[in-house]
Motif scaffolding. Sequence first.
Motif, mmCIF file in Angstrom:
data_model
loop_
_atom_site.group_PDB
_atom_site.id
_atom_site.type_symbol
_atom_site.label_atom_id
_atom_site.label_comp_id
_atom_site.label_asym_id
_atom_site.label_seq_id
_atom_site.Cartn_x
_atom_site.Cartn_y
_atom_site.Cartn_z
ATOM 1 N N ALA A 1 -84.080 22.850 38.186
ATOM 2 C CA ALA A 1 -85.973 22.780 38.886
ATOM 3 C C ALA A 1 -85.918 21.316 39.396
ATOM 4 C CB ALA A 1 -86.787 23.472 37.823
ATOM 5 N N ILE A 2 -86.863 21.179 40.515
ATOM 6 C CA ILE A 2 -87.128 20.220 41.009
ATOM 7 C C ILE A 2 -88.736 20.027 41.177
ATOM 8 C CG2 ILE A 2 -87.432 18.522 43.037
ATOM 9 C CD1 ILE A 2 -84.992 20.669 44.961
ATOM 10 N N PHE A 3 -88.983 18.926 40.249
ATOM 11 C CA PHE A 3 -90.689 18.322 39.918
ATOM 12 C C PHE A 3 -90.349 17.496 40.975
ATOM 13 C CE2 PHE A 3 -88.500 20.357 36.500
ATOM 14 C CZ PHE A 3 -89.382 21.391 35.972
ATOM 15 N N ARG A 4 -92.433 17.880 41.421
ATOM 16 C CA ARG A 4 -93.362 16.601 42.143
ATOM 17 C C ARG A 4 -94.586 16.177 40.470
ATOM 18 N NH1 ARG A 4 -95.196 17.299 47.149
ATOM 19 N NH2 ARG A 4 -93.126 16.096 47.530
ATOM 20 N N GLY A 5 -93.810 15.287 39.777
ATOM 21 C CA GLY A 5 -94.829 15.225 38.805
ATOM 22 C C GLY A 5 -94.581 16.551 37.566
ATOM 23 N N ASP A 6 -95.326 16.502 37.148
ATOM 24 C CA ASP A 6 -94.927 17.987 35.832
ATOM 25 C C ASP A 6 -95.498 19.196 37.306
ATOM 26 O OD1 ASP A 6 -95.266 16.610 33.991
ATOM 27 O OD2 ASP A 6 -97.474 16.758 33.905
ATOM 28 N N THR A 7 -95.474 19.167 38.701
ATOM 29 C CA THR A 7 -95.432 20.322 39.208
ATOM 30 C C THR A 7 -94.095 21.053 39.729
ATOM 31 O OG1 THR A 7 -97.629 19.519 40.554
ATOM 32 C CG2 THR A 7 -96.391 21.436 41.804
ATOM 33 N N LEU A 8 -93.539 22.233 39.340
ATOM 34 C CA LEU A 8 -92.788 22.506 39.921
ATOM 35 C C LEU A 8 -92.698 22.889 41.302
ATOM 36 C CD1 LEU A 8 -89.791 24.170 39.061
ATOM 37 C CD2 LEU A 8 -91.445 26.145 39.123
ATOM 38 N N LEU A 9 -91.790 21.921 42.351
ATOM 39 C CA LEU A 9 -92.174 22.627 43.576
ATOM 40 C C LEU A 9 -91.235 23.702 44.419
ATOM 41 C CD1 LEU A 9 -91.411 18.679 45.157
ATOM 42 C CD2 LEU A 9 -93.392 19.829 44.722
ATOM 43 N N GLU A 10 -89.315 23.648 43.245
ATOM 44 C CA GLU A 10 -88.866 24.566 43.387
ATOM 45 C C GLU A 10 -87.242 24.831 42.147
ATOM 46 O OE1 GLU A 10 -85.666 24.265 46.926
ATOM 47 O OE2 GLU A 10 -86.451 22.099 47.568
ATOM 48 N N LEU A 11 -86.884 26.232 43.197
ATOM 49 C CA LEU A 11 -86.248 26.020 41.851
ATOM 50 C C LEU A 11 -85.429 26.445 42.635
ATOM 51 C CD1 LEU A 11 -87.329 29.143 39.282
ATOM 52 C CD2 LEU A 11 -86.362 26.758 39.102
ATOM 53 N N ARG A 12 -83.565 26.243 42.076
ATOM 54 C CA ARG A 12 -81.886 26.356 42.994
ATOM 55 C C ARG A 12 -81.447 27.205 42.126
ATOM 56 N NH1 ARG A 12 -79.898 23.702 47.130
ATOM 57 N NH2 ARG A 12 -82.069 22.952 49.025
ATOM 58 N N MET B 1 -84.223 36.987 35.649
ATOM 59 C CA MET B 1 -84.634 36.877 37.280
ATOM 60 C C MET B 1 -84.123 35.347 37.715
ATOM 61 S SD MET B 1 -86.528 38.865 38.222
ATOM 62 C CE MET B 1 -87.212 38.457 39.519
ATOM 63 N N VAL B 2 -83.622 34.494 36.396
ATOM 64 C CA VAL B 2 -83.181 32.703 36.316
ATOM 65 C C VAL B 2 -82.420 32.683 35.553
ATOM 66 C CG1 VAL B 2 -84.711 30.729 36.274
ATOM 67 C CG2 VAL B 2 -86.361 32.417 37.240
ATOM 68 N N PRO B 3 -81.272 32.740 36.205
ATOM 69 C CA PRO B 3 -79.979 32.227 35.843
ATOM 70 C C PRO B 3 -79.548 31.096 34.608
ATOM 71 C CG PRO B 3 -79.140 32.365 37.805
ATOM 72 C CD PRO B 3 -80.506 32.605 37.370
ATOM 73 N N TYR B 4 -79.068 31.227 33.627
ATOM 74 C CA TYR B 4 -79.294 29.737 33.404
ATOM 75 C C TYR B 4 -77.702 28.554 34.619
ATOM 76 C CZ TYR B 4 -77.066 26.509 29.471
ATOM 77 O OH TYR B 4 -77.475 25.140 28.793
ATOM 78 N N GLY B 5 -78.270 27.685 34.480
ATOM 79 C CA GLY B 5 -77.908 26.787 35.530
ATOM 80 C C GLY B 5 -78.447 26.725 36.683
ATOM 81 N N GLU C 1 -87.172 27.403 29.191
ATOM 82 C CA GLU C 1 -87.290 27.624 30.623
ATOM 83 C C GLU C 1 -87.317 28.585 31.698
ATOM 84 O OE1 GLU C 1 -87.965 22.247 30.709
ATOM 85 O OE2 GLU C 1 -86.165 23.264 31.019
ATOM 86 N N LEU C 2 -86.239 29.172 31.487
ATOM 87 C CA LEU C 2 -85.567 30.276 31.619
ATOM 88 C C LEU C 2 -86.629 30.900 32.441
ATOM 89 C CD1 LEU C 2 -81.387 29.751 31.480
ATOM 90 C CD2 LEU C 2 -83.191 29.471 33.719
ATOM 91 N N ALA C 3 -87.437 31.281 30.632
ATOM 92 C CA ALA C 3 -88.259 32.715 30.589
ATOM 93 C C ALA C 3 -89.707 31.567 31.270
ATOM 94 C CB ALA C 3 -88.346 32.586 28.829
ATOM 95 N N ASP C 4 -89.598 30.878 31.199
ATOM 96 C CA ASP C 4 -90.828 30.050 31.543
ATOM 97 C C ASP C 4 -91.669 29.958 33.156
ATOM 98 O OD1 ASP C 4 -91.837 29.205 28.758
ATOM 99 O OD2 ASP C 4 -90.953 27.618 29.177
ATOM 100 N N PHE C 5 -89.779 30.033 33.661
ATOM 101 C CA PHE C 5 -90.396 29.783 35.198
ATOM 102 C C PHE C 5 -89.926 31.562 35.565
ATOM 103 C CE2 PHE C 5 -89.914 25.663 33.892
ATOM 104 C CZ PHE C 5 -90.988 25.051 35.024
#
Lengths: 483, 153
Positions: B140-151, B133-137, B124-128
Amino acid sequence: MDDAWTPYAKDAKRVVKVLHHPGATPLEMVTQTATDAVDFSPYATQMRQSANELSLTLTWHMQLYGAGQPKAGEIIAVQLDDKALWWGVIESLNDYRLQAGARTLTLIVRSRDAGPFWREVRRMTDIYPTATPLSRIARDIALALGLTDAEMQLPTSSSYTAHSNTQLADLPAWAMLEQLYGPEGRAPFVDARGRLKTISRDCARAADIALTEDRIVAVTASRSRPSVTAVRVKWLDPALTRVEHQDQSLAQATITAGFFQPVQKQEVAFSDDGSQRADNTYLVVKQSANSGLLPVCEEDYEQTSQTGGRIVLTTARWVPGLIGSFLALKAAAALPDIAPPFGGPTAPTGKIVYGGLELSVLLVMASIGTGQYEVHGTPYDYVNGRNTTEAYNSAAPAWVSNEMEIENDFVSSEDAAQAYAIRELIYNARSASSYGVSIVDDPRIEPGDVLQFPDGSHLYVTGYSRDLTAGAPAVLDVDGFQV
Amino acid sequence: MSILTYITQAEIRDAADELDGKILTRPALLVTDGENLIYAVDVDIGQKAPLKNVPIARGNFDLLYADAGNACRLRRSASGQYEVVGFSKELPGTYTRIAVDLTDLSLGPIEDITISARPLGYGELADFGGYGMVPYGAVAIFRGDTLLELRIP
């Protein structure tokens, strides 16, 4: 719908009788075995009866003085054409007048479920295990109210408790029954004969009674309150949800390994009380037992249960040879020194061999190591999720939003929650607009029935009332909402 | 220096003093002035939107190691400020919505608006955002299947 009755014909004459039961019990009223009836019909000058209330005005000269006067807690029954129609318990005597030549009093009589004993006294049920039929719990609540099986017409429930240790607490009996039957689309109801049963809240079902044009006297309609636009059902999911902590240190151990023991084992728990469960555990060597002069052991770890594991230090294979070295040392001590036969220094063969063996023994004994270890992993636990299922009016604009929330832990699945939310949305949205219809008296009708009008529209009955005063027309005023 | 999380959502019902919630982000040091350390998390309380930056009660070691998705207990002060005070045995679960046409009683599609959060796996790191760009750790916050934000940690 009470099938024991048939509808009256238009302009039919009803013979109404009012009976006072000063000593009868509710059970005697339900089984119609009370023998203490006193006929109040000659004194009844005004009488109006609804599903759960009777307002009765009595006018008399001297007859109802003293012991003959009805008191709160006694029972009043109404008969229609010598057939039991309704009975209730006198709640209050709320208008007492003395005038020249006549006395009047007005009694408010309510159905047996209207009192605090059913509606306000908070109770606790027994504790029920998983898969207990909800109708069994409802029956126990009814028994706690003093009812017998003859006074119940509760349907067999198709629902069961989904959680272990289900107990209803700090709720009045009526609220408990509403909780139990709500997810099935039913509501508790005490019928005109005093029997506890349930009525359907499903507005979309087929009509119970079809009204013909000649039976309708008048129809009125009004909007009484804002319509509900969304119903949220919150329910406890029977399936548990796993929750985790971040990877962290769960246990520490300091272990000494050496020649003195071939294998060192130390059990570790993931918490002080041994109750914490964890997954993906692994050994972190903070200081190795092999960090001294000589490597002395192998360091291993394995998780042995959900709550603990074992650290194992296996001493190097050559270390057990120490015992052999001791024996060789003893044997070497017996080796003689060799003196050259032709003079010269004596060769201390035994001493040399002994010294070599002694060195090896001392080296082995010096091979002691103390290691510091930590077990890391992911602690986890299981918790209950409180799910939310919402049904909303897709046509309602945001500015008329009026949401309603129901919490009920007897909902067993998402499908059941959706059906519950949709049913309650339809009920509460439609009931905002009340309808009244006056029809030719029909004692079959009771709250929860669906009536069909000649134009095909349906009315869900929420209440009714009829004027039973002597000479009043045989008309039933029905309240409800269009579905 | 201090932070306060005020409840601005009218749907916080009955002025509840305590609520069960679901931690959406790993506790992070939100603010410090060198003296005061305040760790905070985002918390789902079963409504349509989560509470943001809710402070964690002081001195609770376990809470600082709570992972996204854990069940927590929030306490509200009389002035409407929430703080996470401990773990809970209950959390907001799924949230589904169904549209009902009250004219003909027809039903619309079932919509899943459950707010959930979890650390992303390698794939998923590659997908998002891609490796690096997106480090391990990252959480991700989702609403249903929709990504809301990455922390990002």
